[in-house]
Structures are given as structure tokens and as C-alpha cells.
Design a protein around this motif. Structure first.
Motif, short mmCIF file in Angstrom:
data_model
loop_
_atom_site.label_atom_id
_atom_site.label_comp_id
_atom_site.label_asym_id
_atom_site.label_seq_id
_atom_site.Cartn_x
_atom_site.Cartn_y
_atom_site.Cartn_z
N ASP A 106 0.86 -1.18 0.00
CA ASP A 106 0.00 0.00 0.00
C ASP A 106 0.89 1.23 0.00
O ASP A 106 1.99 1.22 0.58
CB ASP A 106 -0.89 0.03 1.24
CG ASP A 106 -1.97 -1.05 1.18
OD1 ASP A 106 -2.34 -1.43 0.06
OD2 ASP A 106 -2.44 -1.48 2.25
N ALA A 107 0.43 2.29 -0.63
CA ALA A 107 1.22 3.50 -0.73
C ALA A 107 0.35 4.71 -0.43
O ALA A 107 -0.86 4.70 -0.65
CB ALA A 107 1.84 3.62 -2.13
N ALA A 108 1.01 5.76 0.06
CA ALA A 108 0.32 7.03 0.31
C ALA A 108 0.76 8.03 -0.76
O ALA A 108 1.95 8.16 -1.04
CB ALA A 108 0.66 7.55 1.70
N LEU A 109 -0.18 8.71 -1.35
CA LEU A 109 0.12 9.72 -2.36
C LEU A 109 0.65 10.96 -1.66
O LEU A 109 -0.02 11.54 -0.80
CB LEU A 109 -1.15 10.03 -3.15
CG LEU A 109 -1.03 10.97 -4.34
CD1 LEU A 109 -0.08 10.42 -5.38
CD2 LEU A 109 -2.42 11.20 -4.96
N SER A 110 1.86 11.39 -2.03
CA SER A 110 2.46 12.53 -1.33
C SER A 110 2.64 13.76 -2.21
O SER A 110 2.65 14.88 -1.71
CB SER A 110 3.84 12.14 -0.75
OG SER A 110 4.73 11.78 -1.79
N GLU A 111 2.78 13.57 -3.53
CA GLU A 111 2.94 14.73 -4.43
C GLU A 111 2.29 14.42 -5.77
O GLU A 111 2.31 13.27 -6.24
CB GLU A 111 4.42 15.06 -4.66
CG GLU A 111 5.17 15.54 -3.41
CD GLU A 111 4.75 16.93 -2.95
OE1 GLU A 111 4.06 17.63 -3.73
OE2 GLU A 111 5.09 17.31 -1.81
N VAL A 112 1.70 15.45 -6.36
CA VAL A 112 1.12 15.33 -7.71
C VAL A 112 1.74 16.42 -8.58
O VAL A 112 1.61 17.61 -8.30
CB VAL A 112 -0.41 15.50 -7.68
CG1 VAL A 112 -0.98 15.44 -9.10
CG2 VAL A 112 -1.05 14.42 -6.81
N TYR A 113 2.44 15.99 -9.63
CA TYR A 113 3.07 16.93 -10.56
C TYR A 113 2.34 16.86 -11.90
O TYR A 113 1.41 16.09 -12.09
CB TYR A 113 4.55 16.59 -10.74
CG TYR A 113 5.35 16.67 -9.44
CD1 TYR A 113 5.72 17.89 -8.90
CD2 TYR A 113 5.69 15.50 -8.75
CE1 TYR A 113 6.44 17.96 -7.71
CE2 TYR A 113 6.41 15.56 -7.55
CZ TYR A 113 6.78 16.80 -7.05
OH TYR A 113 7.49 16.86 -5.87
N SER A 114 2.80 17.68 -12.84
CA SER A 114 2.14 17.73 -14.14
C SER A 114 2.32 16.43 -14.93
O SER A 114 1.48 16.08 -15.76
CB SER A 114 2.68 18.90 -14.96
OG SER A 114 4.08 18.75 -15.16
N ASP A 115 3.41 15.69 -14.68
CA ASP A 115 3.68 14.48 -15.45
C ASP A 115 4.04 13.28 -14.60
O ASP A 115 4.43 12.24 -15.12
CB ASP A 115 4.80 14.73 -16.45
CG ASP A 115 6.10 15.15 -15.77
OD1 ASP A 115 6.09 15.40 -14.54
OD2 ASP A 115 7.14 15.22 -16.46
N SER A 116 3.92 13.39 -13.27
CA SER A 116 4.31 12.27 -12.41
C SER A 116 3.61 12.35 -11.06
O SER A 116 3.02 13.38 -10.70
CB SER A 116 5.83 12.26 -12.21
OG SER A 116 6.25 13.44 -11.52
N LEU A 117 3.69 11.25 -10.33
CA LEU A 117 3.15 11.14 -8.97
C LEU A 117 4.24 10.61 -8.06
O LEU A 117 5.05 9.77 -8.47
CB LEU A 117 1.95 10.19 -8.93
CG LEU A 117 0.81 10.42 -9.92
CD1 LEU A 117 -0.15 9.23 -9.86
CD2 LEU A 117 0.08 11.70 -9.61
N THR A 118 4.25 11.06 -6.82
CA THR A 118 5.19 10.54 -5.83
C THR A 118 4.41 9.78 -4.77
O THR A 118 3.46 10.31 -4.19
CB THR A 118 6.00 11.67 -5.18
OG1 THR A 118 6.73 12.37 -6.19
CG2 THR A 118 6.98 11.10 -4.16
N LEU A 119 4.82 8.54 -4.53
CA LEU A 119 4.17 7.68 -3.56
C LEU A 119 5.14 7.37 -2.43
O LEU A 119 6.33 7.13 -2.68
CB LEU A 119 3.71 6.37 -4.21
CG LEU A 119 2.84 6.49 -5.47
CD1 LEU A 119 2.55 5.10 -6.03
CD2 LEU A 119 1.56 7.23 -5.17
N GLU A 120 4.63 7.35 -1.21
CA GLU A 120 5.45 6.98 -0.06
C GLU A 120 5.02 5.61 0.44
O GLU A 120 3.84 5.36 0.66
CB GLU A 120 5.33 8.02 1.05
CG GLU A 120 6.02 9.34 0.71
CD GLU A 120 6.05 10.29 1.88
OE1 GLU A 120 5.52 9.92 2.96
OE2 GLU A 120 6.58 11.41 1.73
N LEU A 121 6.00 4.73 0.63
CA LEU A 121 5.78 3.38 1.11
C LEU A 121 6.43 3.22 2.47
O LEU A 121 7.27 4.04 2.87
CB LEU A 121 6.37 2.36 0.14
CG LEU A 121 5.74 2.19 -1.25
CD1 LEU A 121 5.94 3.43 -2.12
CD2 LEU A 121 6.33 1.00 -1.96
N SER A 122 6.07 2.18 3.16
CA SER A 122 6.71 1.90 4.43
C SER A 122 8.21 1.64 4.22
O SER A 122 8.63 1.10 3.19
CB SER A 122 6.08 0.67 5.09
OG SER A 122 6.85 0.22 6.18
#
Length: 357
Positions: A106-122
Motif C-alpha cells: 500500500d502507498a500514500a500519495l504525497s505529491e502530484v506533478y504535471s507528469d508524475s506522482l510521488t508515492l510513499e511506502l513503508s
């Protein structure tokens, strides 16, 4: 020159047919050979042109046919992810099935950019640079209106563009912004086959029994003894074949089948208590109170004489906010029961990981 029309085709293979055709053409004389060749040439030309137009029209049609459940507008996709970020939606992430790694999390969405997403995992997840370039299948749910119980469910596939681990904190993965989101009621379709150890107990009552006095749907203590029950002693006669957030399938034989033929008549409604092994805590169980409608009674073609019955969930009970000893009944959300869907998905990931090892 030719006595019958059926001599014309064979004349084409006569060694002197070319000279005769040329001579006939020069004196403006009708030539059967020339007529046949001309007809064949133009016939083939017409067929080729028609085929080309047909292929082109079909290709253009395929490009225009976008499923209604797909969201392909980039601005709309980004807006949905920004909403998911604000709502702290959890994203379930697995590697595509062509990869044999079996990694999931499972991942938490931490950032949304124009061309990408950043996910944080344990930080316990062993993310590494080898993940870069791999594709992941993801899904998440989003309640657009906080005051409503309606959930939207989305799935997408994206490529990993970066992966790093912050020691002692978390693993961070960057994925490309997907080109499309698919609105998919996944909970109603993801069926898994639980093992016997997963099913601790299963009890079934007819709806008429639960709703008749002195029984009350909001108080399971008043329901009395079930018509059918699955425990350690009844395991040979009752089996839970599969389960999903939208329903389940049972197999019955022997005494259980004789009872089930009346209880599980298609169209009839029943109440069901289901206790499944907690996949996160060994030895613990998760309890479900479910309202069901019998959808199918399958033919008796099994070697052991058993018959299968398909049940669809139509509601689920949860402890009432003002009195945890009572049940509050709710309609299905997005086509299924959220807690059953979560259990089925966790089981699915377990099996997926086992196949990858």
C-alpha cells in the motif's frame, strides 16, 4: 474461332494466345482472352480498393471508440489525483503480472506533478533502483463528496521513473502520470478462493426468520440457531468456494444440501454471518454480517453429489454509532462490501506473491 465459351479459359494457356490477342486488338476484333484479362484486372482492382476503404474505416472507428469508464483527459486525471491527495486516499500497488517479483504494497500519495506522482511506502518495503523502468498496476478509491457514502474506484497502470529509500523513514517511488484512469468497481469482481483455514465460521438464516418477532435484524443475539452452519465438524458438507466484495459461492452436499435446497432457492434473501481469518494478525478473525440474495443454484454435476449456490451481497451490518451492541445496516458501496473487498484483495495479493516466488 471458338466453338463454345468453356474453351476460353483453356485458351489462355495456349502458347500462341499472346500473339492472337495482339493481332485481334490490332484489327479491332473481339478477343475473349483480352476480355477475360481486362475483367480480372479491374475486378481485382475494385476488390483491393474496397478492402482498403474497409480497413481504414474500421481503424478510424476503433480510434474513436473510447470506453465510457475511461478517463483520458490529462487535466481531469490530474484533478482526480489532487483530490485523492487532499483526501489522503490509499493506493494499492502491485507489479504488473508479466513481472515475476510478486512485490506488492500500500502507498500514500504525497505529491502530484504535471507528469508524475510521488508515492510513499513503508520503510520496511525493499524498494531499490532496480524498480526503475518496471510497470505497476494501481487502484484506489475516492469519495468525492465527504457527506455521501458513494465511492468511486479507479485503476491505472504506470511506469516507475525513480525509487529511493530514506533510511529509517520511508521508501519513495515516483511513477509517471497515467494516460488514462479506468473507473472499475473492482470489489464486485475480484473473486478469490479461500483456504479451509481462512473460513472460521459461516452461518445462514432465512430473511423471514430474522425479520419475524421476537427476532430483530439489528440484534444478532435474537436470531437464534442458523439453518445452515459451517464449523470444523460440518466442513465436509459445506465449502466456501470463492468470495469477493460483491458475493460468494457455496458448495453443499449431504444433510447440508437437503437443507440448502429449500433455504437457498434463487431469488430468496438470507442473512449470513461470516468469520474469516485476519490476514494481518495471526490467530485473529474478522467478522461480517451480510444480507444476501440467492442468485444461482448450479446443476449437480460434481462427482461427490454436491451442488453450488451463488449469493450476491445486498447489504452489510456494522456496529451502530450510538449503540455498538446493535447493528446498523447499510447499502453496498460501489457494488460491494468494503471490508470484504479488503479481505479478498489481501488474499489475492498473498496468492500473487506466492506465485511469484
Amino acid at each position: 474461332m471458338y466453338d463454345a465459351p468453356w474453351h476460353v479459359p483453356s485458351a489462355l494457356f495456349d502458347p500462341g494466345w499472346v500473339d492472337r490477342m495482339r493481332d485481334s486488338t490490332a484489327v479491332s476484333e473481339f478477343s475473349p482472352e483480352a476480355a477475360i484479362i481486362t475483367a480480372v484486372f479491374f475486378g481485382v482492382f475494385v476488390v483491393l480498393v474496397a478492402t482498403a476503404f474497409l480497413v481504414k474505416s474500421r481503424g478510424a472507428g476503433e480510434v474513436r471508440l473510447t470506453p465510457l469508464t475511461w478517463i483520458t483527459d490529462t487535466a481531469k486525471i490530474r484533478e482526480i489525483f489532487l483530490n485523492a491527495l487532499r483526501r489522503r486516499s490509499k493506493i494499492r500497488l502491485t507489479f504488473s503480472r508479466e513481472d515475476a517479483t510478486g512485490v506488492f504494497t500500500d502507498a500514500a500519495l504525497s505529491e502530484v506533478y504535471s507528469d508524475s506522482l510521488t508515492l510513499e511506502l513503508s520503510a520496511t518495503v525493499q524498494a531499490n533502483r532496480g524498480w526503475i523502468g518496471k510497470r505497476v498496476e494501481c487502484d484506489f478509491r475516492l469519495r468525492l463528496d465527504p457527506a455521501a457514502e458513494q465511492w468511486n474506484f479507479y485503476t491505472f497502470v504506470a511506469g516507475i521513473t525513480d525509487a529511493r529509500v530514506v533510511p529509517g523513514q520511508f521508501a519513495q517511488v515516483t511513477i509517471s502520470l497515467p494516460s488514462r484512469l479506468e473507473m472499475e468497481q473492482k470489489r464486485a469482481f475480484l473473486r478469490v478462493e479461500p483456504g479451509r483455514a481462512d473460513v472460521r465460521e459461516l452461518d445462514i438464516w432465512p430473511e423471514t426468520h430474522v425479520r419475524d418477532e421476537p427476532h430483530r435484524p439489528d440484534d444478532p443475539e435474537t436470531w437464534g440457531h442458523p439453518d445452515l452452519t459451517l464449523t470444523e465438524t460440518t466442513a465436509p458438507d459445506i465449502a466456501l468456494d470463492n468470495v469477493s466484495g460483491g458475493g460468494l459461492r457455496l458448495s453443499l452436499r449431504g444433510d447440508a444440501l437437503r437443507t440448502g435446497l429449500t433455504l437457498l432457492t434463487p431469488g430468496r434473501r438470507v442473512y449470513l454471518f461470516l468469520r474469516l481469518a485476519d490476514r494481518q494478525a495471526a490467530g485473529e478473525s474478522i467478522l461480517f454480517r451480510l444480507a444476501c440474495q440467492v442468485m444461482n443454484a448450479y446443476a449437480a454435476d460434481a462427482p461427490d453429489g454436491s451442488r453450488a449456490f451463488g449469493l450476491r451481497f445486498v447489504g452489510f451490518g456494522e456496529p451502530a454509532a450510538d449503540n455498538p451492541a446493535r447493528l446498523g445496516w447499510k447499502a453496498l458501496q460501489g457494488g460491494g462490501v468494503p471490508a470484504v473487498d479488503d479481505w479478498a484483495y489481501a488474499k489475492h495479493l498473498d496468492m500473487y506473491r506466492a506465485r511469484g516466488k
